[in-house]
Design a protein around this motif. Structure first.
Motif, PDB file in Angstrom:
ATOM      1  N   ILE A  76      20.737   6.646   3.489  1.00  0.00           N
ATOM      2  CA  ILE A  76      21.919   7.104   4.217  1.00  0.00           C
ATOM      3  C   ILE A  76      22.612   5.858   4.741  1.00  0.00           C
ATOM      4  N   ASN A  77      23.886   5.724   4.403  1.00  0.00           N
ATOM      5  CA  ASN A  77      24.660   4.556   4.815  1.00  0.00           C
ATOM      6  C   ASN A  77      25.516   4.869   6.032  1.00  0.00           C
ATOM      7  N   GLY A  78      25.688   3.858   6.870  1.00  0.00           N
ATOM      8  CA  GLY A  78      26.618   3.911   7.989  1.00  0.00           C
ATOM      9  C   GLY A  78      27.833   3.085   7.636  1.00  0.00           C
ATOM     10  N   GLN A  79      28.652   2.771   8.620  1.00  0.00           N
ATOM     11  CA  GLN A  79      29.869   2.004   8.371  1.00  0.00           C
ATOM     12  C   GLN A  79      29.596   0.575   7.928  1.00  0.00           C
ATOM     13  N   SER A  80      28.482   0.000   8.389  1.00  0.00           N
ATOM     14  CA  SER A  80      28.217  -1.402   8.048  1.00  0.00           C
ATOM     15  C   SER A  80      26.960  -1.586   7.199  1.00  0.00           C
ATOM     16  N   GLY A  81      26.484  -0.538   6.560  1.00  0.00           N
ATOM     17  CA  GLY A  81      25.309  -0.656   5.705  1.00  0.00           C
ATOM     18  C   GLY A  81      24.325   0.472   5.944  1.00  0.00           C
ATOM     19  N   PRO A  82      23.142   0.381   5.346  1.00  0.00           N
ATOM     20  CA  PRO A  82      22.150   1.451   5.482  1.00  0.00           C
ATOM     21  C   PRO A  82      21.715   1.662   6.934  1.00  0.00           C
ATOM     22  N   ILE A  83      21.568   2.935   7.302  1.00  0.00           N
ATOM     23  CA  ILE A  83      21.016   3.266   8.622  1.00  0.00           C
ATOM     24  C   ILE A  83      19.680   3.984   8.487  1.00  0.00           C
ATOM     25  N   LEU A  84      19.362   4.431   7.260  1.00  0.00           N
ATOM     26  CA  LEU A  84      18.065   5.048   6.992  1.00  0.00           C
ATOM     27  C   LEU A  84      17.728   4.846   5.524  1.00  0.00           C
ATOM     28  N   ILE A  85      16.515   4.364   5.277  1.00  0.00           N
ATOM     29  CA  ILE A  85      16.027   4.168   3.908  1.00  0.00           C
ATOM     30  C   ILE A  85      14.606   4.713   3.836  1.00  0.00           C
ATOM     31  N   ILE A  86      14.363   5.526   2.839  1.00  0.00           N
ATOM     32  CA  ILE A  86      12.996   5.943   2.510  1.00  0.00           C
ATOM     33  C   ILE A  86      12.786   5.486   1.072  1.00  0.00           C
ATOM     34  N   ARG A  87      11.757   4.647   0.858  1.00  0.00           N
ATOM     35  CA  ARG A  87      11.554   4.153  -0.503  1.00  0.00           C
ATOM     36  C   ARG A  87      10.078   4.140  -0.871  1.00  0.00           C
ATOM     37  N   LEU A  88       9.859   4.373  -2.139  1.00  0.00           N
ATOM     38  CA  LEU A  88       8.538   4.244  -2.749  1.00  0.00           C
ATOM     39  C   LEU A  88       8.527   2.891  -3.429  1.00  0.00           C
ATOM     40  N   LEU A  89       7.506   2.098  -3.172  1.00  0.00           N
ATOM     41  CA  LEU A  89       7.455   0.759  -3.735  1.00  0.00           C
ATOM     42  C   LEU A  89       6.065   0.413  -4.225  1.00  0.00           C
ATOM     43  N   GLU A  90       6.037  -0.536  -5.132  1.00  0.00           N
ATOM     44  CA  GLU A  90       4.788  -1.106  -5.631  1.00  0.00           C
ATOM     45  C   GLU A  90       4.703  -2.530  -5.111  1.00  0.00           C
ATOM     46  N   TYR A  91       3.557  -2.887  -4.576  1.00  0.00           N
ATOM     47  CA  TYR A  91       3.392  -4.252  -4.067  1.00  0.00           C
ATOM     48  C   TYR A  91       1.943  -4.676  -4.203  1.00  0.00           C
ATOM     49  N   ILE A  92       1.705  -5.964  -4.021  1.00  0.00           N
ATOM     50  CA  ILE A  92       0.349  -6.517  -4.080  1.00  0.00           C
ATOM     51  C   ILE A  92      -0.165  -6.662  -2.653  1.00  0.00           C
ATOM     52  N   ASP A  93      -1.304  -6.047  -2.385  1.00  0.00           N
ATOM     53  CA  ASP A  93      -1.932  -6.179  -1.074  1.00  0.00           C
ATOM     54  C   ASP A  93      -2.280  -7.649  -0.860  1.00  0.00           C
ATOM     55  N   PRO A  94      -1.766  -8.262   0.199  1.00  0.00           N
ATOM     56  CA  PRO A  94      -1.988  -9.699   0.387  1.00  0.00           C
ATOM     57  C   PRO A  94      -3.430 -10.076   0.729  1.00  0.00           C
ATOM     58  N   VAL A  95      -4.230  -9.116   1.143  1.00  0.00           N
ATOM     59  CA  VAL A  95      -5.621  -9.405   1.496  1.00  0.00           C
ATOM     60  C   VAL A  95      -6.547  -9.156   0.313  1.00  0.00           C
ATOM     61  N   THR A  96      -6.435  -7.979  -0.320  1.00  0.00           N
ATOM     62  CA  THR A  96      -7.338  -7.630  -1.421  1.00  0.00           C
ATOM     63  C   THR A  96      -6.808  -8.036  -2.790  1.00  0.00           C
ATOM     64  N   ARG A  97      -5.504  -8.376  -2.869  1.00  0.00           N
ATOM     65  CA  ARG A  97      -4.829  -8.748  -4.112  1.00  0.00           C
ATOM     66  C   ARG A  97      -4.834  -7.609  -5.139  1.00  0.00           C
ATOM     67  N   THR A  98      -4.852  -6.368  -4.672  1.00  0.00           N
ATOM     68  CA  THR A  98      -4.791  -5.205  -5.547  1.00  0.00           C
ATOM     69  C   THR A  98      -3.402  -4.577  -5.460  1.00  0.00           C
ATOM     70  N   THR A  99      -3.044  -3.824  -6.479  1.00  0.00           N
ATOM     71  CA  THR A  99      -1.760  -3.119  -6.476  1.00  0.00           C
ATOM     72  C   THR A  99      -1.844  -1.907  -5.560  1.00  0.00           C
ATOM     73  N   ARG A 100      -0.844  -1.764  -4.706  1.00  0.00           N
ATOM     74  CA  ARG A 100      -0.746  -0.620  -3.789  1.00  0.00           C
ATOM     75  C   ARG A 100       0.635  -0.004  -3.959  1.00  0.00           C
ATOM     76  N   PHE A 101       0.738   1.269  -3.592  1.00  0.00           N
ATOM     77  CA  PHE A 101       2.000   1.988  -3.659  1.00  0.00           C
ATOM     78  C   PHE A 101       2.333   2.448  -2.251  1.00  0.00           C
TER      79      PHE A 101
END
Length: 139
Positions: A55-80
């Motif tokens: 959801i965008n406001g006048q100057s950019g996003p005001i709410l974001i819900i996102r699903l992402l894939e990233y690497i856990d910095p401690v275990t080095r495993t893929t997390r969602f």
């Protein structure tokens, strides 16, 4: 003839695969060590967006819900992860199984539509999720 598939609920999936983990939050408990907060923030911010509702406001996003894939910095495993960020707060939960995070993402998008966390005008509630969010991939 049509085939309709019903996804299990988050509760049903976590009973089988374990619970979601709270990684980042502006308030409340998290499931990581406090000293790891900064490295998790960096990994999540740099993660690959898989799905997103905004959801965008006048100057950019005001709410974001996102699903992402990233690497856990401690275990080095893929997390969602499922990240919900707004102008009033943030919370990120994650799991090792994408299906659980996908279902949580959809749950959060529907929950925001049903009970908004920010004040919105009546025009956002005109019909469905596509009218409520400026962009979404949830039906």
């Amino acid at each position: 003839m049509s085939l309709t598939l019903t996804l299990p609920t988050v509760d049903e999936l976590t009973a089988l695969c374990g619970p979601l983990r709270t990684v980042l939050a502006d308030s409340g408990p998290v499931d990581i060590q406090p000293e790891h907060d900064a490295v998790y923030s960096l990994e999540i911010l740099g993660g690959k967006t898989l799905r997103e509702s905004v959801i965008n406001g006048q100057s950019g996003p005001i709410l974001i819900i996102r699903l992402l894939e990233y690497i856990d910095p401690v275990t080095r495993t893929t997390r969602f992860g499922v990240e919900k960020w707004s102008v009033v707060g943030y919370r990120t939960v994650d799991h090792s199984a994408r299906l659980i995070s996908d279902v949580e993402y959809e749950r959060q998008v529907h929950a925001e539509f049903a009970a908004p966390t920010l004040p919105f005008g009546c025009e956002r509630f005109a019909s469905n999720l596509a009218a409520f969010f400026d962009s979404t991939d949830v039906l």
